[in-house]
Design a protein around this motif. Structure first.
Motif, PDB file in Angstrom:
ATOM      1  N   LYS A 235       1.568   4.179  -2.961  1.00 59.71           N
ATOM      2  CA  LYS A 235       1.479   5.640  -2.734  1.00 59.71           C
ATOM      3  C   LYS A 235       2.707   6.326  -3.338  1.00 59.71           C
ATOM      4  CE  LYS A 235      -0.967   5.627   1.686  1.00 59.71           C
ATOM      5  NZ  LYS A 235      -0.735   5.660   3.130  1.00 59.71           N
TER       6      LYS A 235
ATOM      7  N   ARG B 114       0.846  -1.212   0.000  1.00 57.75           N
ATOM      8  CA  ARG B 114       0.000   0.000   0.000  1.00 57.75           C
ATOM      9  C   ARG B 114       0.879   1.259   0.000  1.00 57.75           C
ATOM     10  NH1 ARG B 114      -2.530   0.599   5.621  1.00 57.75           N
ATOM     11  NH2 ARG B 114      -0.553   1.664   5.945  1.00 57.75           N
TER      12      ARG B 114
ATOM     13  N   ASN C 132       2.469   6.526  -6.874  1.00 56.95           N
ATOM     14  CA  ASN C 132       1.275   7.269  -7.290  1.00 56.95           C
ATOM     15  C   ASN C 132       0.272   6.382  -8.047  1.00 56.95           C
ATOM     16  OD1 ASN C 132      -0.041   9.581  -7.018  1.00 56.95           O
ATOM     17  ND2 ASN C 132       1.097  10.748  -8.579  1.00 56.95           N
ATOM     18  N   ILE C 133       0.090   5.163  -7.544  1.00 51.82           N
ATOM     19  CA  ILE C 133      -0.843   4.225  -8.185  1.00 51.82           C
ATOM     20  C   ILE C 133      -1.976   3.938  -7.202  1.00 51.82           C
ATOM     21  CG2 ILE C 133      -1.130   1.884  -9.135  1.00 51.82           C
ATOM     22  CD1 ILE C 133       1.886   1.900  -9.744  1.00 51.82           C
ATOM     23  N   ASN C 134      -3.207   4.018  -7.688  1.00 45.66           N
ATOM     24  CA  ASN C 134      -4.370   3.692  -6.861  1.00 45.66           C
ATOM     25  C   ASN C 134      -4.460   2.170  -6.721  1.00 45.66           C
ATOM     26  OD1 ASN C 134      -6.883   3.293  -5.810  1.00 45.66           O
ATOM     27  ND2 ASN C 134      -7.879   4.833  -7.088  1.00 45.66           N
TER      28      ASN C 134
ATOM     29  N   GLU D  13      -6.821   0.250  -6.127  1.00 46.65           N
ATOM     30  CA  GLU D  13      -7.991  -0.337  -6.802  1.00 46.65           C
ATOM     31  C   GLU D  13      -7.621  -0.624  -8.246  1.00 46.65           C
ATOM     32  OE1 GLU D  13     -11.666   1.811  -6.211  1.00 46.65           O
ATOM     33  OE2 GLU D  13     -11.197   1.881  -4.082  1.00 46.65           O
TER      34      GLU D  13
ATOM     35  N   THR E 162      -5.497  -2.745  -9.274  1.00 48.90           N
ATOM     36  CA  THR E 162      -4.178  -3.344  -9.498  1.00 48.90           C
ATOM     37  C   THR E 162      -4.332  -4.865  -9.429  1.00 48.90           C
ATOM     38  OG1 THR E 162      -3.663  -3.160  -7.140  1.00 48.90           O
ATOM     39  CG2 THR E 162      -2.806  -1.424  -8.576  1.00 48.90           C
TER      40      THR E 162
END
Ligand code: NAD
Length: 428
Positions: free
Chosen positions: A204, A200, A207-209, A211, A213
């Protein structure tokens, strides 16, 4: 899986040498930290269920205890070797240091295959292990825990034998005990959740969400199962899981392009994290070779089985889509493969940072056992999140400010902490 035989201890020593060079450590400190402080080799004679006697080989290695009592699991495995135990104990000392908990590093093992042992025989091995090592372990010197193919029941048998020998209750001597018998709520979730807390944080940074993935995982035991649970709660999809087949004891990858259903897969899994292939086929899983998990077009790879799984021979098979590798297992990547991953620019969360959740929660269990006062599950998991997030941020910040990759940064931080403790004690 691999044709070449790798020696985990050589890998661990090479990794240490690199950190020692970066820190410009003096020769005495290198000599002290490169090898275990103490190791115990012993024989455990057992009367088998058929009346015959069999002797099992057991080990305990205390790599370093400058920062606190040695800490680390006991593994039951047919291919266990003293060098594997040495490597695992060395990685434990970096793990407790990077998590910044007041413990050292140790590890133990028995060469045996619990698949072929009755529960009574396993109990005898646990009690025999405790009898052989009881003089050299304890809540203030060396605190064991479960590892591959050992569980809460094994820990309780070892504790019971240890307390019988000592003639006193000492539940802080061992962790991973059953809840209600000195165990901590949240312990079974801790390692897998910890892996995903670091993922997680890495997402961050990139810069990847989380959801949408995707991930592919090697292993479907304690670490992998709870890593998948938290990853799915974060909105991610697990496409592929590789683990042992219950019948032929070789590994296969089980794939569902649209994502595996955790509960469904758990329903055909045994207590060792092995899957029933016939039932998997019936549930619509695509069955692929054991190492196919590594070749999937996913964002995240989580090796969570054994050491030396990502090697010079298979590293090029990793898809260009992969952005993060979170090492749930100890030592899953060889130094040669690591160099290739570094060049590819994959964000590696090194093993002793990614899987530090287990020992962090073990530390919480020891604290609770010593106080004889137990916290709620939310309290434990909340404290775990705080510790794991802080450890991740410290390593990531250090990596950025010193232009290092995550593994080198984690090594430099932890080797420096252990070296400093040894210096402060006047050992070097
Ligand atoms: P486990 O015994 O519960 O599960 C191991 C899993 O790996 C099983 O699903 C097994 O089928 C699978 N496996 C074994 N060999 C394989 C192979 N060649 N290919 C594919 N799958 C294979 O073990 P665990 O507790 O989940 O530990 C997994 C790894 O994480 C180990 O390296 C262990 O040292 C490390 N680790 C565990 C903890 C913990 O708290 N359990 C903590 C830190 C690190």
């Amino acid at each position: 899986m691999n044709n070449k035989t790798y020696n985990a201890f050589e890998t661990a020593q090479k990794q240490f040498d690199r950190a020692a060079d970066l820190l410009e450590l003096d020769q005495a400190t290198r000599d002290l930290l490169r090898n275990p402080l103490r190791e115990f080799h012993f024989s455990i004679p057992i009367r088998m269920d058929d009346g015959s006697m069999k002797v099992f080989k057991g080990f305990r290695v205390q790599h370093n205890d400058a920062r606190g009592p040695a800490k680390g699991g006991i593994r039951f495995h047919p291919q266990e070797t003293i060098d594997t135990v040495r490597a695992l104990s060395m990685w434990m000392k970096w793990k407790t240091a990077v998590a910044d908990i007041p413990l050292g590093g140790g590890k133990g093992g028995v060469i045996c295959d619990p698949h072929n042992l009755s529960l009574t025989e396993q109990e005898c091995i646990c009690r025999g292990w405790a009898r052989q090592i009881s003089k050299n372990v304890g809540s203030h010197s060396d605190v064991p825990a479960p590892d591959v193919m050992t569980n809460a029941q094994h820990m309780l048998w070892i504790l019971d034998e240890f307390e019988t020998i000592k003639g006193a209750k000492d539940p802080g001597f061992i962790t991973g005990k059953p809840v209600g018998m000195g165990g901590s709520l949240g312990r079974k979730e801790a390692t897998g959740y910890g892996v995903m807390i670091t993922v997680r944080e890495a997402l961050k940074v990139l810069n990847i969400n989380p959801e949408n993935t995707t991930a592919s995982i090697q292993g479907f035991g304690n670490v992998a199962q709870f890593a998948i649970e938290l990853f799915q709660q974060m909105g991610g999809t697990v496409k592929c899981v590789s683990c042992w087949d219950q019948e032929d004891h070789t590994s296969y990858s089980y794939k569902k392009e649209n994502g595996i259903n955790l509960k469904e897969l758990l329903s055909i899994t045994d207590s060792f994290g092995g899957i029933n292939q016939t039932k998997a086929k019936q549930l619509g899983f695509e069955i692929l070779p054991g190492d196919a998990w590594l070749e999937q077009d996913v964002d995240i790879l989580v090796p969570a089985a054994l050491e030396n799984q990502i090697t010079a021979e298979n590293v090029e098979k990793i898809s260009d889509q992969v952005k993060i590798i979170a090492e749930g297992a100890n030592g899953p990547t060889t130094p040669e493969a690591d160099k290739v991953l570094d060049k590819k620019g994959i964000f590696i969360i090194p093993d002793f940072l990614a899987n530090a959740g287990g020992v962090t929660c073990s530390y919480f269990e020891q604290v609770q056992s010593n106080m004889n006062y137990f916290w709620t599950k939310d309290e434990v998991l909340g404290k775990l999140d705080v510790k794991m997030t802080a450890a991740f941020i410290a390593v990531n910040d250090f990596a950025k400010s010193n232009n290092l990759n995550m593994r080198d940064a984690a090594y430099v931080i932890s080797v420096d902490r252990v070296a400093q403790a040894c210096k402060d004690r006047g050992w070097v």
